[in-house]
Enzyme design. Sequence first.
Site, mmCIF file in Angstrom:
data_model
loop_
_atom_site.group_PDB
_atom_site.id
_atom_site.type_symbol
_atom_site.label_atom_id
_atom_site.label_comp_id
_atom_site.label_asym_id
_atom_site.label_seq_id
_atom_site.Cartn_x
_atom_site.Cartn_y
_atom_site.Cartn_z
ATOM 1 C CD1 TRP A 89 16.230 24.353 -28.289
ATOM 2 C CD2 TRP A 89 15.532 25.114 -30.269
ATOM 3 N NE1 TRP A 89 16.330 23.317 -29.189
ATOM 4 C CE2 TRP A 89 15.903 23.758 -30.420
ATOM 5 C CE3 TRP A 89 15.050 25.802 -31.387
ATOM 6 C CZ2 TRP A 89 15.815 23.083 -31.632
ATOM 7 C CZ3 TRP A 89 14.951 25.129 -32.590
ATOM 8 C CH2 TRP A 89 15.336 23.784 -32.708
ATOM 9 C CG HIS A 90 17.196 28.529 -33.147
ATOM 10 N ND1 HIS A 90 15.900 28.985 -33.017
ATOM 11 C CD2 HIS A 90 17.164 27.590 -34.113
ATOM 12 C CE1 HIS A 90 15.128 28.343 -33.874
ATOM 13 N NE2 HIS A 90 15.872 27.491 -34.554
ATOM 14 N N GLY A 91 20.283 29.243 -29.685
ATOM 15 C CA GLY A 91 21.606 29.567 -29.181
ATOM 16 C C GLY A 91 21.584 30.860 -28.386
ATOM 17 C CG MET A 147 11.813 28.848 -31.665
ATOM 18 S SD MET A 147 10.575 28.967 -32.981
ATOM 19 C CE MET A 147 9.165 28.192 -32.212
#
Length: 402
Positions: free
Chosen positions: A330-332, A327
């Site tokens: 996924w944000h960066g 996760m």
Amino acid sequence: MINLEPYGNPQYFVYLLIGLIPLMIGLYHGHRWRWYQSAVSLVFIFLMFDSQKWQQGVALIGFVIWEWLMVGGYMAYRKKANNRWIFYGAFLLSIVPLLFVKITPAINPGHTSLFGFLGISYLTFRSVGMIMEMRDGIIKEFHPMLFLEFLLFMPTISSGPIDRYRRWLDDYQKVPDREKYVGMIEKAVHYIFLGFMYKFLLAYLFGTMLVPKLETLTLRYGGTGFSWPLVGVMYAWSMYLFFDFAGYSLFAVAISYLMGIETPMNFNQPFRSHNLKDFWNRWHMTLSFWFRDFVFMRLVFAMMKNKIFKSRVTVSNVAYIFNMLIMGFWHGVTWYYIAYGLLHGVGLVVNDWWLRFKKKHRESIPHNKLTEAFAIFLTFNFVCFSFLLFSGFLSKLWLGHY
């Protein structure tokens, strides 16, 4: 061309509500005019991209075709055989565009991927979820037009909430009776007004008025260490993040309701959580439930099936950390996003240990309103600190990237 970024300003709602009136009249009289719903969705998706964002519009078209081929192709193959390697291939290929978008800024700072457009993450989650449920035999048919309708469902296209195909399809293929639809309209109006208060008043107060001033005070008086202005940044930025995102989510749910689709809610009073697991059952719920079902649970099952660890506790702990790290990525692909994910992964491990300890020693550990209040206070502050890390402000503060 008019640029109408979803829910970005009051003007957007005026145009959108005018466009939805015929659809609402039809639903009120028991008819869902699918052709009109599709036309309205496509028009407002098109209006998201002005002359400076046409590349994103092209990327969206290419992405939709790619996912259509991946999901439809996998279903066509699965009817003939159920080879796990084909599943892995379809899964990996479906996330390739998203990987390009996330990795490009890390490899080439200051640049964005040509494949990027607003909402690519959430559309990828929809496609990947369908492939996984096809693998499980839950989705048994692929309908090309229904897939496109689901993937391009306008109210939630840019930032969710993340709906599931089967749930969405059940709503889409039926029309709510008049009494139920009137109730949905009432809820939609309530959510729109609440969303306006969240996004355009409270998020503005915290994000535009308070956060910059507190950041300036932190830089001026706090240096790179602890300071009370930094604590102010932590709380103000956390409130901004919640009210901005929760306001957007309320708008998306409200417009969905007006279109006769009961899109799931994304937030449920997250700052009243008693522990970190409770928090993730209340915060960005559609995302956390998606990761729970398609990452955490499958990882747990795989490790137990292959007997990688003897202890179920160890299995769940590894899955917690791996799930939250993904996760974070996924944000960066940035250190503070990854650290944010790792922090929450470790926090969930500690949280589970504490819950087991409490259950074992429940007779000796007090449980009353005071201890509940302390648990909420502790969870709230842990979450706010993690949001400060997530904001990137500490990176700017420590590394001097101003």
